[in-house]
Write a protein that holds these residues in place. Structure first.
Motif, PDB file in Angstrom:
ATOM      1  N   PHE A 198       7.104  22.741  -2.356  1.00  0.00           N
ATOM      2  CA  PHE A 198       8.267  21.858  -2.170  1.00  0.00           C
ATOM      3  C   PHE A 198       8.202  20.684  -3.133  1.00  0.00           C
ATOM      4  O   PHE A 198       9.230  20.288  -3.707  1.00  0.00           O
ATOM      5  CB  PHE A 198       8.331  21.359  -0.725  1.00  0.00           C
TER       6      PHE A 198
ATOM      7  N   GLN B   8       9.302  21.832  -6.477  1.00  0.00           N
ATOM      8  CA  GLN B   8      10.730  22.129  -6.575  1.00  0.00           C
ATOM      9  C   GLN B   8      11.595  20.876  -6.460  1.00  0.00           C
ATOM     10  O   GLN B   8      12.582  20.735  -7.196  1.00  0.00           O
ATOM     11  CB  GLN B   8      11.127  23.118  -5.475  1.00  0.00           C
ATOM     12  N   TYR B   9      11.223  19.982  -5.564  1.00  0.00           N
ATOM     13  CA  TYR B   9      12.106  18.851  -5.253  1.00  0.00           C
ATOM     14  C   TYR B   9      11.502  17.483  -5.553  1.00  0.00           C
ATOM     15  O   TYR B   9      12.179  16.469  -5.388  1.00  0.00           O
ATOM     16  CB  TYR B   9      12.520  18.904  -3.777  1.00  0.00           C
TER      17      TYR B   9
ATOM     18  N   ILE C 120      12.377  19.715   7.683  1.00  0.00           N
ATOM     19  CA  ILE C 120      12.882  20.498   6.558  1.00  0.00           C
ATOM     20  C   ILE C 120      12.038  21.759   6.366  1.00  0.00           C
ATOM     21  O   ILE C 120      12.562  22.822   6.065  1.00  0.00           O
ATOM     22  CB  ILE C 120      12.861  19.626   5.293  1.00  0.00           C
TER      23      ILE C 120
ATOM     24  N   ASP D  38      19.532  21.685   6.061  1.00  0.00           N
ATOM     25  CA  ASP D  38      18.939  21.522   4.730  1.00  0.00           C
ATOM     26  C   ASP D  38      17.456  21.874   4.736  1.00  0.00           C
ATOM     27  O   ASP D  38      16.666  21.319   3.977  1.00  0.00           O
ATOM     28  CB  ASP D  38      19.137  20.092   4.219  1.00  0.00           C
TER      29      ASP D  38
ATOM     30  N   PHE E   8      14.060  24.901   5.380  1.00  0.00           N
ATOM     31  CA  PHE E   8      13.546  26.252   5.182  1.00  0.00           C
ATOM     32  C   PHE E   8      12.931  26.725   6.503  1.00  0.00           C
ATOM     33  O   PHE E   8      12.260  25.956   7.195  1.00  0.00           O
ATOM     34  CB  PHE E   8      12.457  26.292   4.110  1.00  0.00           C
TER      35      PHE E   8
ATOM     36  N   SER F   6      16.902  30.197   4.307  1.00  0.00           N
ATOM     37  CA  SER F   6      17.539  28.905   4.023  1.00  0.00           C
ATOM     38  C   SER F   6      19.046  29.056   4.113  1.00  0.00           C
ATOM     39  O   SER F   6      19.589  30.164   4.044  1.00  0.00           O
ATOM     40  CB  SER F   6      17.147  28.387   2.642  1.00  0.00           C
TER      41      SER F   6
ATOM     42  N   ARG G  15      19.606  24.744   0.295  1.00  0.00           N
ATOM     43  CA  ARG G  15      18.303  24.982  -0.330  1.00  0.00           C
ATOM     44  C   ARG G  15      18.295  26.314  -1.060  1.00  0.00           C
ATOM     45  O   ARG G  15      19.010  27.247  -0.692  1.00  0.00           O
ATOM     46  CB  ARG G  15      17.191  24.979   0.724  1.00  0.00           C
ATOM     47  N   ASP G  16      17.437  26.408  -2.094  1.00  0.00           N
ATOM     48  CA  ASP G  16      17.304  27.620  -2.906  1.00  0.00           C
ATOM     49  C   ASP G  16      16.003  28.316  -2.519  1.00  0.00           C
ATOM     50  O   ASP G  16      14.916  27.918  -2.958  1.00  0.00           O
ATOM     51  CB  ASP G  16      17.298  27.252  -4.393  1.00  0.00           C
ATOM     52  N   VAL G  17      16.101  29.347  -1.690  1.00  0.00           N
ATOM     53  CA  VAL G  17      14.908  29.991  -1.167  1.00  0.00           C
ATOM     54  C   VAL G  17      14.162  30.758  -2.249  1.00  0.00           C
ATOM     55  O   VAL G  17      12.916  30.806  -2.248  1.00  0.00           O
ATOM     56  CB  VAL G  17      15.269  30.900   0.031  1.00  0.00           C
TER      57      VAL G  17
ATOM     58  N   PHE H  27      12.166  28.301  -4.240  1.00  0.00           N
ATOM     59  CA  PHE H  27      11.069  27.795  -3.416  1.00  0.00           C
ATOM     60  C   PHE H  27       9.896  28.765  -3.425  1.00  0.00           C
ATOM     61  O   PHE H  27       8.736  28.362  -3.577  1.00  0.00           O
ATOM     62  CB  PHE H  27      11.564  27.562  -1.986  1.00  0.00           C
TER      63      PHE H  27
END
Length: 551
Positions: free
Chosen positions: A368, A371-372, A479, A501, A503, A520, A524-526, A529
């Protein structure tokens, strides 16, 4: 009233704490005799039904041994201790186990496994258990069927007769009904409460009682599974047509024999359902009720199998159509993807003196962050069944140790030696183990605070400042909602995110590989992730093997 996503979560996240769907591996290899979809599904449905009924009868007879939680398995999880404790009187055996930190797990939830249903009610639902029910509920193509699987003397109906009844249902080629009631169990609970009352008033009391009191539900889906995407979506929610989500659990079987359990979460947690899965898996292998060469009994299934018919007025039809539309709109926003990491698993990590669960959780934190660019509130379930009527407590895997370790691996790995990184991994593992032990022994804080918050609301008190604090609100907006499931009986398990928002992270650390099944919503982009999680695992295993992190 809930929003559509919140309402979707009320049944899609049903297993947020343990498992929503557990896809069981093939219980025996296909042979020439079983190498047709209908035959294979027929045999498997029969054997799984009989094995589940054997489990039920063993439990109700008081003969089912409890699971045991071992805080010090080197002392208690041994053949010597088990042989000694076997001869200790039952009134004293618990104390003997306690002395070596072994805790027999509470089995009170098992009572709700069978003949149980969640009934929609105003304000809050009710759990109904009618253990006098002797019939099985079978759903196929949106139609409902029942037949007895326990006879007047309390014995399981002959397997060949159960096989014949399944064959009869599978031969029913009628199309789906214009209005399938299964959609209503995915509705907003307040809406479903009103519509269920209207169903009762319309003259459907008897058929609803049949559904509610059935031993359990078997869903025969007329699809063939092509890949893990379809597998996860079908077992988690399906098309809504062929489910009754309020039943305590449903066994789902597809044309190709893929099998899963989907269960409603309010009555219990994964401990009871996983035990059922493991016992059914073992029993169908070791002593299957029927073999591929056995023929169905020559019985009159037309007279024995009852097809349930419903009386619907225009209001009910409109309610079903609305529920169907909301269902389709909600599930269309859910994405699921899976990952199998094959470079190592439980055996390798234990040789490194690391907790396999701690490493899996660290991979989520690291992924995570990659990614974020930040860390977020994270939930991991932990059973408290070592206590009477124990449910769950929360493990909080995001810690100062994981934050330090993740930033070292992701942001500036070149400034740290391999030895330093290995030390950080060890610190994460040690602290995660401490948190796990504390949660299992009811030393967590989440359930205590939740109970206080609930009590203040139920007594009409003004909400204490603590529960209005932004920090409390943030830590409960999980999250990353995670739950592990490792069993020889299970190929994969999963559930929906618990916030829009977030997972939903289902995972299992196996002997030589680590599996993930993650969901997701559009926020969110599973896929990305899981790419970040895979990169994190690559880096962790490189460091553990003494190699520098690759760019």
């Amino acid at each position: 009233m809930m929003t559509s996503i919140e309402e979707l979560n009320s049944w899609l996240k049903t297993l947020k704490m343990e498992l929503v769907n557990s896809c069981m591996k093939s219980l025996w290899p296909r042979t020439k005799e079983t190498n047709t979809p209908v035959t294979f599904r027929l045999i498997r449905a029969t054997n799984m039904t009989v094995s589940a009924l054997r489990f039920m009868k063993t439990f109700r007879a008081g003969l089912l041994e409890p699971e045991v939680f071992h805080l010090n398995p080197a002392k208690s999880d041994t053949a010597l201790f088990k042989n000694i404790i076997r001869f200790v009187p039952s009134s004293l055996s618990w104390y003997g186990a306690y002395m070596v930190n072994a805790y027999p797990l509470d089995m009170s939830q098992y009572y709700r496994l069978f003949n149980s249903t969640r009934i929609p009610k105003a304000v809050r639902d009710e759990l109904l258990t009618e253990d006098s029910g002797k019939h099985l509920l079978v759903m196929r193509n949106g139609h409902f069927y029942t037949f007895d699987v326990i006879d007047r003397d309390g014995r399981i109906t002959k397997a060949s007769e159960i096989q014949a009844h399944f064959k009869y249902i599978l031969s029913d080629l009628r199309p789906p009904p214009d209005f399938s009631l299964g959609y209503l169990t995915s509705e907003n609970r307040d809406t479903w409460t009103v519509l269920r009352q209207r169903l009762l008033e319309a003259g459907n009391t008897q058929v609803l009682n049949k559904i509610d009191s059935a031993v359990f539900c078997i869903c025969l889906d007329d699809i063939t599974i092509k890949d893990h995407f379809q597998l996860s979506h079908n077992m988690l929610h399906g098309n809504g047509l062929n489910r009754w989500y309020d039943k305590s659990f449903s066994i789902i079987l597809t044309k190709d024999g893929s099998a899963a359990v989907n269960f409603e979460h309010s009555w219990g947690d994964g401990v009871a359902v996983l035990r059922l899965l493991n016992e059914v898996f073992r029993d169908t292998i070791q002593r299957p009720a029927i073999s591929p060469t056995m023929l169905p009994a020559a019985v009159d299934s037309f007279q024995t199998v009852q097809k349930l018919e419903f009386k619907l007025d225009d209001v009910l039809k409109s309610g079903i159509e609305s529920a169907k539309a909301q269902f389709n709109a909600s599930v269309s926003t859910l994405s699921i993807d899976a990952l199998e990491f094959k470079k190592g698993g439980k055996e390798f990590l234990k040789k490194q003196n690391l907790s396999p669960d701690a490493v899996a959780q660290l991979s989520f934190q690291m992924g995570f962050l990659r990614q974020y660019g930040k860390t977020v509130a994270t939930y991991e379930s932990c059973s408290t069944a070592a206590f009477k009527h124990g449910r769950t407590e929360t493990i909080r895997p995001a810690t100062i140790y994981t934050k330090k370790c993740c930033e070292a691996f992701v942001k500036d790995p070149s400034t740290h030696s391999i030895s330093d990184l290995q030390t950080m991994l060890g610190e994460c593992s040690k602290y995660h183990g401490q948190l796990t032990r504390e949660a299992a022994m009811a030393q967590g804080f989440d359930r205590h605070l939740f109970a206080l918050c609930y009590l203040s609301k139920s007594k009409g008190m003004s909400l204490p400042e603590l529960f209005q604090d932004p920090s409390y609100i943030q830590i409960n907006h999980n999250i990353l909602s995670t739950s592990t499931l490792s069993s020889p009986a299970v190929h994969l398990g999963g559930f929906a995110p618990v916030v829009p928002d977030g997972f939903g992270v289902g995972y299992g650390v196996h002997d030589h590989w680590i599996g993930y099944n993650v969901s997701s919503y559009p926020a969110r982009d599973v896929k990305e992730f899981l790419k970040c999680v895979h990169k994190s695992l690559d880096d962790i295993f490189d460091v553990l093997e003494g190699r520098p992190i690759s760019s």
